[in-house]
Design a protein around this motif. Structure first.
Motif, PDB file in Angstrom:
ATOM      1  N   UNK A   1       0.878  -1.367   0.036  1.00 43.53           N
ATOM      2  CA  UNK A   1      -0.011   0.158   0.000  1.00 43.53           C
ATOM      3  C   UNK A   1       0.697   1.421  -0.031  1.00 43.53           C
ATOM      4  N   UNK A   2       2.028   1.120   0.354  1.00 45.68           N
ATOM      5  CA  UNK A   2       2.854   2.435   0.332  1.00 45.68           C
ATOM      6  C   UNK A   2       2.989   3.016  -1.001  1.00 45.68           C
ATOM      7  N   UNK A   3       2.951   2.289  -2.031  1.00 47.87           N
ATOM      8  CA  UNK A   3       2.750   2.718  -3.540  1.00 47.87           C
ATOM      9  C   UNK A   3       1.744   3.869  -3.688  1.00 47.87           C
ATOM     10  N   UNK A   4       0.560   3.543  -2.788  1.00 51.66           N
ATOM     11  CA  UNK A   4      -0.418   4.598  -2.692  1.00 51.66           C
ATOM     12  C   UNK A   4      -0.101   5.946  -2.695  1.00 51.66           C
ATOM     13  N   UNK A   5       0.722   6.139  -1.576  1.00 53.18           N
ATOM     14  CA  UNK A   5       1.243   7.203  -0.946  1.00 53.18           C
ATOM     15  C   UNK A   5       2.315   8.065  -2.246  1.00 53.18           C
ATOM     16  N   UNK A   6       2.940   7.192  -3.102  1.00 57.60           N
ATOM     17  CA  UNK A   6       3.791   7.615  -3.876  1.00 57.60           C
ATOM     18  C   UNK A   6       2.996   8.013  -5.317  1.00 57.60           C
ATOM     19  N   UNK A   7       1.944   7.123  -5.639  1.00 59.54           N
ATOM     20  CA  UNK A   7       1.568   7.247  -6.950  1.00 59.54           C
ATOM     21  C   UNK A   7       0.289   7.759  -6.874  1.00 59.54           C
TER      22      UNK A   7
ATOM     23  N   UNK B   1      -3.499   2.022 -10.115  1.00 62.71           N
ATOM     24  CA  UNK B   1      -4.652   0.936 -10.476  1.00 62.71           C
ATOM     25  C   UNK B   1      -4.598   0.716 -12.038  1.00 62.71           C
ATOM     26  N   UNK B   2      -3.538  -0.035 -12.534  1.00 66.33           N
ATOM     27  CA  UNK B   2      -3.462  -0.543 -13.864  1.00 66.33           C
ATOM     28  C   UNK B   2      -2.290  -1.769 -13.639  1.00 66.33           C
ATOM     29  N   UNK B   3      -2.219  -2.420 -14.839  1.00 67.46           N
ATOM     30  CA  UNK B   3      -1.418  -3.462 -14.859  1.00 67.46           C
ATOM     31  C   UNK B   3       0.128  -3.252 -14.461  1.00 67.46           C
ATOM     32  N   UNK B   4       0.494  -1.908 -15.060  1.00 68.03           N
ATOM     33  CA  UNK B   4       1.828  -1.606 -14.585  1.00 68.03           C
ATOM     34  C   UNK B   4       2.267  -1.448 -13.103  1.00 68.03           C
ATOM     35  N   UNK B   5       1.338  -0.831 -12.256  1.00 68.61           N
ATOM     36  CA  UNK B   5       1.240  -0.727 -10.756  1.00 68.61           C
ATOM     37  C   UNK B   5       1.296  -2.233 -10.202  1.00 68.61           C
ATOM     38  N   UNK B   6       0.486  -3.329 -10.590  1.00 68.00           N
ATOM     39  CA  UNK B   6       0.461  -4.486 -10.214  1.00 68.00           C
ATOM     40  C   UNK B   6       1.769  -5.058 -10.407  1.00 68.00           C
ATOM     41  N   UNK B   7       2.527  -4.814 -11.470  1.00 66.82           N
ATOM     42  CA  UNK B   7       3.935  -5.484 -11.671  1.00 66.82           C
ATOM     43  C   UNK B   7       4.938  -4.616 -10.867  1.00 66.82           C
ATOM     44  N   UNK B   8       4.584  -3.304 -10.563  1.00 67.22           N
ATOM     45  CA  UNK B   8       5.573  -2.585  -9.736  1.00 67.22           C
ATOM     46  C   UNK B   8       5.287  -3.012  -8.251  1.00 67.22           C
TER      47      UNK B   8
ATOM     48  N   UNK C   1      -5.451  -6.853  -6.019  1.00 64.16           N
ATOM     49  CA  UNK C   1      -6.634  -6.235  -5.379  1.00 64.16           C
ATOM     50  C   UNK C   1      -6.436  -4.785  -4.956  1.00 64.16           C
ATOM     51  N   UNK C   2      -5.052  -4.571  -4.475  1.00 58.36           N
ATOM     52  CA  UNK C   2      -4.593  -3.112  -3.768  1.00 58.36           C
ATOM     53  C   UNK C   2      -4.225  -2.157  -4.961  1.00 58.36           C
ATOM     54  N   UNK C   3      -3.388  -2.700  -5.954  1.00 56.01           N
ATOM     55  CA  UNK C   3      -2.722  -1.858  -6.674  1.00 56.01           C
ATOM     56  C   UNK C   3      -3.093  -2.139  -8.270  1.00 56.01           C
ATOM     57  N   UNK C   4      -4.148  -3.107  -8.493  1.00 58.13           N
ATOM     58  CA  UNK C   4      -4.663  -2.939  -9.734  1.00 58.13           C
ATOM     59  C   UNK C   4      -6.367  -2.566  -9.939  1.00 58.13           C
TER      60      UNK C   4
ATOM     61  N   UNK D   1      -7.265  -8.397 -12.762  1.00 59.52           N
ATOM     62  CA  UNK D   1      -7.439  -9.766 -11.851  1.00 59.52           C
ATOM     63  C   UNK D   1      -6.226 -10.687 -12.278  1.00 59.52           C
ATOM     64  N   UNK D   2      -5.611 -11.404 -11.505  1.00 64.45           N
ATOM     65  CA  UNK D   2      -4.845 -12.636 -11.858  1.00 64.45           C
ATOM     66  C   UNK D   2      -5.592 -13.677 -11.443  1.00 64.45           C
ATOM     67  N   UNK D   3      -4.924 -15.066 -11.744  1.00 64.00           N
ATOM     68  CA  UNK D   3      -5.631 -16.193 -11.784  1.00 64.00           C
ATOM     69  C   UNK D   3      -6.143 -16.801 -10.115  1.00 64.00           C
TER      70      UNK D   3
END
Lengths: 267, 288
Positions: free
Chosen positions: B121-127, B151-158, B229-232, B237-239
């Motif tokens: 969740x710390x990434x929410x503070x950044x992005x 909230x996109x695939x990039x942030x999920x990977x990040x 769930x948090x960053x996407x 959704x993943x499997x």
């Protein structure tokens, strides 16, 4: 690293520093924001304040989650460490046929994806009459932490020599006496490391916990998760800071204390 | 009973609690969901016991499930590559540094002790829209209102890279640290440049660590559902999210069993291939 490698080495050093910044900067921002006086708890920083920690202290749901996590973590550490230490003793002390197979079996819980472990445990325990409950949570946390405890304890046990126990036995101590007055004190660092590891992993677990927890019960991570669904409030940052202090500060303090005690006893 | 017989029994007594726990809480439950995946969900009342292929047929032929599975493997693969690219030089630096090696190692262990959900969740503070990056850009006058970065695939990977990078670095470090530096020196004295020596000596010798780290990162990445769930966003959704949906939201446990088993089969076969060629010892070395 001299000559032609020097520039390259500096580049690698810079790269490594950037990677470390990537790992820690976001977490540092969490800690920074948790002291923010700004009413929305976001940037810009408007001053230093403990208001979000105060809000946390007065938040019943969070305090309940803390108690749940604490109890669950302590029970998990107790059970998991007992199982892990006994199993490590068997593998380190005896020449066993099929020890590789046994090791693989014992670390299997981390080789299976945690979601799959969570689903199978939920469905099976439910089938035999144990629904979502604290016992199910405890069982899940124990099986998930066991491999870590086992690996850590096993790595530390290797260094303990068998001679001391044999000396005690040959001087007439019973196996029980030998275990409690010779083996266990020698094992203590390994036991403590295993227990600490189990506690931290349990305290941090969310993947399995979301499957196993009964309705209305929250641990600290699931509580944070629930709070995130509403909005990111500065209270979450404060809670994050508290968790960092607990899961990083306590082990460091423990290690420092242990070292101090050891040098005192040694000198 | 003779002393030898007691000696021989002792280790099994010590092992029995842990082995029973693993049996009762892992192996039997896994076999149970194999059986459960052939049952059927009933609209009302308990699931129908029997041998139905419906769940498996759905799991294996549904286009949506296949798309999510492939996308999950893609995300895990990108995460693994990024972790390797970010992690290798850092691990190499720690292994070969002379000064602050202990400090670097302690710092490397630190993320393992910091809560996964906090780090995610710390990434929410950044992005986030009022996060560090947006407020910085706005103060500098580059943008006039927050841009949507989360909230996109990039942030999920990040998020996954941020969570899994320490596993990768640790595994590579263990491997590089075990390589005798005199091998590189020998290559140098024979006329190889540092870079050649690295490519032809150190890198090949450190591949087991890279492979162990890669396996861990891939498997952990491909089976996560909290990070999306948090960053996407809703479409990321993943499997494992499908499994969570089926079990917790729809309460379709037979279908959830089949989905879980499919994930286990896909990732398990990777682990088996790895084990066939490299063995488990490298993995346990990194974890211990």
């Amino acid at each position: 690293m001299r000559g032609d490698g020097k520039l390259g080495w500096q580049a690698i050093r810079l790269y490594a520093i950037c990677v470390y910044l990537f790992m820690f900067l976001p977490v540092a921002v969490v800690v920074l924001l948790s002291f923010n006086a700004n009413q929305f708890g976001a940037f810009p920083m408007t001053g230093f304040s403990f208001r979000w920690f105060e809000a946390l202290w007065n938040n019943d749901a969070v305090m309940r989650a803390f108690r749940t996590s604490l109890i669950l973590g302590l029970l998990t550490a107790l059970i998991s460490t007992t199982l892990g230490v006994l199993a490590s003793l068997a593998l380190v002390r005896y020449r066993l046929p099929g020890r590789n197979l046994i090791t693989t079996l014992l670390i299997a819980p981390i080789l299976v994806p945690e979601v799959v472990l969570a689903v199978s445990l939920l469905l099976f325990l439910n089938f035999i009459g144990i629904g979502k409950s604290m016992p199910m949570l405890l069982a899940g946390h124990v099986i998930f932490t066991l491999p870590f405890v086992f690996l850590v304890v096993q790595a530390r046990l290797g260094g303990i020599k068998r001679d001391l126990e044999e000396a005690a036995l040959s001087l007439g101590a019973s196996p029980m006496q030998t275990f409690f007055s010779v083996t266990l004190p020698l094992l203590m660092p390994a036991v403590a490391a295993g227990a600490l590891f189990a506690f931290t992993i349990s305290f941090d677990n969310i993947t399995g916990t979301l499957f196993w927890k009964p309705g209305g019960v929250e641990t600290v991570p699931t509580q944070i998760f629930a709070m995130l669904r509403h909005s990111i409030s500065p209270e979450i940052n404060a809670l994050g800071t508290v968790m960092i202090v607990l899961t990083v500060g306590l082990p460091l303090l423990g290690a420092a204390l242990a070292r101090k005690l050891a040098t005192k006893r040694g000198g | 009973m003779s002393i030898e017989a007691r000696e021989a029994r002792q280790p099994w007594i010590l092992l029995s609690p842990a082995l029973s726990a693993v049996t009762m809480l892992l192996f039997v439950p896994l076999m149970f969901i194999v059986v459960y995946s052939f049952w059927l969900r009933s609209a009302v009342g308990p699931d129908t016991v029997g041998f139905y292929l419906d769940n498996w047929q759905r799991v294996l032929t549904d286009d949506f499930y296949r798309y999510i599975l492939l996308n999950t493997l893609k995300i895990a693969a990108i995460t693994t590559i990024l972790c390797a690219v970010l992690g290798y030089p850092a691990a190499y630096f720690i292994a070969r540094a002379r000064g602050n090696k202990v400090l670097m190692l302690v710092l490397l262990m630190l993320p393992f002790w910091i809560s996964y959900i906090i780090r995610t969740m710390s990434w929410i503070n950044i992005l986030g829209s009022s996060g560090a990056l947006n407020s910085l850009l706005m103060t500098m006058g580059v943008i006039s209102e927050p841009i949507r970065m989360l909230y996109n695939e990039g942030t999920v990977i990040l998020g996954l890279v941020h969570f899994l990078l320490p596993f990768m670095i640790l595994n590579i470090y263990v491997s590089v640290d075990g390589i005798d530096t005199s091998l590189e020196d020998a290559a140098n004295s024979l006329g190889a440049t540092r870079w050649q020596a690295f490519l032809q000596v150190t890198l090949p010798l450190s591949l087991p660590g890279l492979a162990a780290g890669g396996l861990l990162v891939f498997v952990l990445g491909a089976s996560s559902y909290i990070t999306p769930l948090i960053l996407g966003g809703p479409r990321d959704a993943m499997f494992a999210n499908l499994v969570f949906e089926a079990i917790i939201t729809q309460l379709n446990w037979p279908l959830g069993s089949a989905l879980s088993l499919l994930l286990l089969i896909v990732l398990g076969s990777l682990v088996l291939v790895y084990n066939r060629f490299l063995g488990m010892s490298q993995l346990t070395r990194g974890l211990g």
